[in-house]
Scaffold this active site. Structure first.
Site, PDB file in Angstrom:
ATOM      1  N   LYS A  54       0.852  -1.202   0.000  1.00 21.34           N
ATOM      2  CA  LYS A  54       0.000   0.000   0.000  1.00 21.34           C
ATOM      3  C   LYS A  54       0.884   1.247   0.000  1.00 21.34           C
ATOM      4  O   LYS A  54       2.102   1.157   0.184  1.00 21.34           O
ATOM      5  CB  LYS A  54      -0.948  -0.027   1.190  1.00 21.34           C
ATOM      6  CG  LYS A  54      -0.269  -0.016   2.542  1.00 21.34           C
ATOM      7  CD  LYS A  54      -1.283  -0.257   3.645  1.00 21.34           C
ATOM      8  CE  LYS A  54      -0.605  -0.395   4.975  1.00 21.34           C
ATOM      9  NZ  LYS A  54      -1.063   0.489   6.001  1.00 21.34           N
ATOM     10  N   ARG A  83      -9.843   0.334  15.415  1.00 24.94           N
ATOM     11  CA  ARG A  83      -9.909   0.956  14.085  1.00 24.94           C
ATOM     12  C   ARG A  83     -10.977   0.211  13.288  1.00 24.94           C
ATOM     13  O   ARG A  83     -12.149   0.331  13.589  1.00 24.94           O
ATOM     14  CB  ARG A  83      -8.505   0.912  13.449  1.00 24.94           C
ATOM     15  CG  ARG A  83      -8.295   1.862  12.321  1.00 24.94           C
ATOM     16  CD  ARG A  83      -6.841   1.933  11.874  1.00 24.94           C
ATOM     17  NE  ARG A  83      -6.328   0.711  11.283  1.00 24.94           N
ATOM     18  CZ  ARG A  83      -5.116   0.570  10.749  1.00 24.94           C
ATOM     19  NH1 ARG A  83      -4.286   1.589  10.735  1.00 24.94           N
ATOM     20  NH2 ARG A  83      -4.722  -0.566  10.226  1.00 24.94           N
ATOM     21  N   ARG A  98       1.642 -10.484   7.252  1.00 23.61           N
ATOM     22  CA  ARG A  98       1.490  -9.300   6.388  1.00 23.61           C
ATOM     23  C   ARG A  98       2.636  -8.320   6.619  1.00 23.61           C
ATOM     24  O   ARG A  98       2.458  -7.280   7.234  1.00 23.61           O
ATOM     25  CB  ARG A  98       0.165  -8.588   6.706  1.00 23.61           C
ATOM     26  CG  ARG A  98      -1.079  -9.456   6.609  1.00 23.61           C
ATOM     27  CD  ARG A  98      -2.344  -8.598   6.729  1.00 23.61           C
ATOM     28  NE  ARG A  98      -2.388  -7.797   7.931  1.00 23.61           N
ATOM     29  CZ  ARG A  98      -2.994  -8.171   9.065  1.00 23.61           C
ATOM     30  NH1 ARG A  98      -3.620  -9.314   9.149  1.00 23.61           N
ATOM     31  NH2 ARG A  98      -2.980  -7.362  10.113  1.00 23.61           N
ATOM     32  N   TYR A 148      13.299  31.694   3.483  1.00 19.29           N
ATOM     33  CA  TYR A 148      12.157  32.502   3.940  1.00 19.29           C
ATOM     34  C   TYR A 148      12.313  32.920   5.392  1.00 19.29           C
ATOM     35  O   TYR A 148      12.773  32.138   6.234  1.00 19.29           O
ATOM     36  CB  TYR A 148      10.854  31.693   3.798  1.00 19.29           C
ATOM     37  CG  TYR A 148      10.458  31.472   2.364  1.00 19.29           C
ATOM     38  CD1 TYR A 148      10.075  32.542   1.558  1.00 19.29           C
ATOM     39  CD2 TYR A 148      10.465  30.197   1.816  1.00 19.29           C
ATOM     40  CE1 TYR A 148       9.711  32.335   0.230  1.00 19.29           C
ATOM     41  CE2 TYR A 148      10.096  29.985   0.502  1.00 19.29           C
ATOM     42  CZ  TYR A 148       9.724  31.051  -0.289  1.00 19.29           C
ATOM     43  OH  TYR A 148       9.376  30.861  -1.599  1.00 19.29           O
ATOM     44  N   MET A 153       9.523  24.830  -0.822  1.00 20.05           N
ATOM     45  CA  MET A 153       8.703  23.856  -1.546  1.00 20.05           C
ATOM     46  C   MET A 153       9.562  22.990  -2.477  1.00 20.05           C
ATOM     47  O   MET A 153       9.370  21.777  -2.578  1.00 20.05           O
ATOM     48  CB  MET A 153       7.630  24.582  -2.364  1.00 20.05           C
ATOM     49  CG  MET A 153       6.645  23.651  -3.027  1.00 20.05           C
ATOM     50  SD  MET A 153       5.464  24.498  -4.086  1.00 20.05           S
ATOM     51  CE  MET A 153       4.476  25.369  -2.901  1.00 20.05           C
ATOM     52  N   ASP A 154      10.564  23.615  -3.125  1.00 24.79           N
ATOM     53  CA  ASP A 154      11.327  22.902  -4.152  1.00 24.79           C
ATOM     54  C   ASP A 154      12.831  22.878  -3.894  1.00 24.79           C
ATOM     55  O   ASP A 154      13.580  22.358  -4.717  1.00 24.79           O
ATOM     56  CB  ASP A 154      11.116  23.580  -5.526  1.00 24.79           C
ATOM     57  CG  ASP A 154       9.678  23.923  -5.756  1.00 24.79           C
ATOM     58  OD1 ASP A 154       8.853  22.993  -5.690  1.00 24.79           O
ATOM     59  OD2 ASP A 154       9.360  25.110  -5.959  1.00 24.79           O
TER      60      ASP A 154
HETATM   61  C1  LIG Z   1      -3.753  -4.151   8.262  1.00 26.01           C
HETATM   62  C2  LIG Z   1      -2.281  -4.015   8.100  1.00 26.01           C
HETATM   63  N1  LIG Z   1      -1.525  -5.123   8.046  1.00 26.01           N
HETATM   64  C3  LIG Z   1      -0.182  -5.078   7.896  1.00 26.01           C
HETATM   65  C4  LIG Z   1       0.465  -3.859   7.799  1.00 26.01           C
HETATM   66  C5  LIG Z   1       1.977  -3.827   7.648  1.00 26.01           C
HETATM   67  O1  LIG Z   1       2.555  -3.276   8.788  1.00 26.01           O
HETATM   68  P1  LIG Z   1       4.153  -3.122   8.894  1.00 26.01           P
HETATM   69  O2  LIG Z   1       4.528  -2.153   7.846  1.00 26.01           O
HETATM   70  O3  LIG Z   1       4.355  -2.600  10.270  1.00 26.01           O
HETATM   71  O4  LIG Z   1       4.716  -4.477   8.657  1.00 26.01           O
HETATM   72  C6  LIG Z   1      -0.277  -2.679   7.862  1.00 26.01           C
HETATM   73  C7  LIG Z   1       0.415  -1.393   7.769  1.00 26.01           C
HETATM   74  O5  LIG Z   1       0.101  -0.418   8.356  1.00 26.01           O
HETATM   75  C8  LIG Z   1      -1.683  -2.760   8.009  1.00 26.01           C
HETATM   76  O6  LIG Z   1      -2.437  -1.665   8.079  1.00 26.01           O
END
Ligand SMILES: Cc1ncc(COP(=O)(O)O)c(C=O)c1O
Length: 377
Positions: free
Chosen positions: A41, A139, A224, A268, A316-317
């Site tokens: 992601k 969450r 994950r 700035y 900014m740049d």
């Molecule tokens: C639902 C879920 N699983 C796994 C992960 C991966 O977490 P990490 O990057 O700490 O391994 C995330 C990341 O935020 C997540 O939101």
């Protein structure tokens, strides 16, 4: 001066060999039979989701997780054929695109199930879904009781099929084990109730990077990992550091050099005033590229393998660097903001520490204006 910095003054190098190294390390942490869902992601934490997902697929990874529908569609459109799970909450209006792109939803709320079943029924059945149970993250997710009643709904068996049940750990990198153990106990108790009902679900998953290293009992059938793939962790100092290599380096090029007199101001609001004649290098990277304005007066970059401080406010740049003590700096020379030069290195966790954040935010923040250049594995 290298050819690459002439063409692209500011760029990120993404080292796919380091990615493969980190993946091997993760595999070594797992029990036999545990599979990996790579978290790609947020543009693979800033590394470029399409290239990272394809590189991982070449290393044998067949499961990916994204945050949103659009991230999933982008990967499908780029030809990724494996399972793509959308971790974030989905709206009813998104269901037809989800199914059209064969993306696997995480159900955190039963309300979208009827429209999902309708859409899936006319496309592809059985259609895999994952159910998320809330055990302490506060969450997304249904309560354990709601999950059990969802499993009684016939919709869940046809045309949908529960491929996975998951939870998310809030404190796997925390100071102690207590919160993770509480979450794990709740998750296990719920899985036991499911088992007693005679329901089998192939994929059970809870572990993020920190849990992979620290809590082997969270591995279940799938883990994950996100941040560890990219070479970082946020584990407490009491836990032995995993063997990881940072994947991304961020570099730019000196585009102007000038000496300002004592009393001369930079950037700035004139927040830096030279206390001696000062050689200033201008670098073409700024907060629009994700180099945080909070780094003003705090950060350093590497030039000729030495640290040179940022002076004045990050623009900014552009940023300005005091190179008075590195007299031989030339226009066209490479400056490293994240990475290694000679014996010195500055990695994203150090940059994060300067501004009180985590390496995740530093990496995810690197903007679309910065081209990513991939070094093959
Ligand atoms: C639902 C879920 N699983 C796994 C992960 C991966 O977490 P990490 O990057 O700490 O391994 C995330 C990341 O935020 C997540 O939101």
């Amino acid at each position: 001066m290298t050819a690459i910095s002439t063409l692209l003054p500011t760029y990120a190098i993404v080292n796919l060999a380091a990615l493969a190294h980190n993946l091997s390390h993760i595999k070594r942490c797992l029990s036999p039979g545990t599979d990996i869902m790579a978290v790609v992601k947020a543009n693979a934490y800033g590394h470029g989701a399409v290239e990272i997902a394809h590189a991982l697929a070449r290393q044998g990874i067949g499961r990916f997780a994204v945050a949103s529908l659009d991230e999933g569609i982008a990967l499908r459109q780029a030809g990724l054929s494996g399972s793509i799970v959308v971790l974030g909450a989905l709206l009813e209006e998104q269901v037809s695109d989800l199914v059209a792109h064969r993306l696997t939803p995480v159900i955190s709320d039963g309300r979208i199930l009827p429209s999902l079943a309708k859409e899936a029924g006319s496309h592809q059945a059985p259609y895999p879904i994952h159910l998320k149970v809330e055990t302490g993250m506060g969450r997304l997710g249904v309560s354990p009781q709601e999950l059990l009643s969802l499993l009684d709904d016939p919709i869940i068996r046809n045309p949908l099929q529960v491929e996975g049940i998951m939870t998310h750990l809030a404190d796997a990198d925390g100071a102690d084990n207590a919160a993770t153990e509480r979450q794990l106990n709740l998750f296990r108790a719920m899985l036991e109730q499911i088992r007693q009902r005679g329901v089998t679900v192939p994929l059970l998953h809870a572990a993020n990077s920190a849990a992979i290293v620290r809590f082997p009992e969270t591995h279940f059938s799938l883990v994950r990992p996100g941040i560890m793939l990219y070479g970082y962790h946020t584990l407490p100092a009491s836990i032995p550091s995993p063997d990881l290599k940072p994947v991304l380096s961020l570099r730019t090029t000196v585009v102007q050099l000038r000496t300002i007199p004592r009393g001369g101001a930079v950037s700035y609001n004139g927040t830096f005033v030279a206390t001696r004649p000062t050689r200033i290098a201008v670098l073409p990277i700024g907060y629009a590229d994700g180099y945080s304005r909070r780094l003003s007066h705090r950060g350093s970059v590497l030039l000729q393998g030495r640290r040179a401080p940022i002076v004045g406010l990050v623009c900014m740049d552009m940023i300005m660097i005091d190179v008075t003590d590195i007299a031989s700096v030339q226009i066209g020379e490479t400056a490293t903001l994240i990475g290694q030069q000679g014996q010195e290195s500055i990695w994203a966790d150090e940059v994060a520490s300067w501004v009180g954040t985590i390496p995740y935010e530093v990496l995810c923040g690197i903007g679309p204006r910065v081209p990513r250049i991939y070094e093959p594995a």
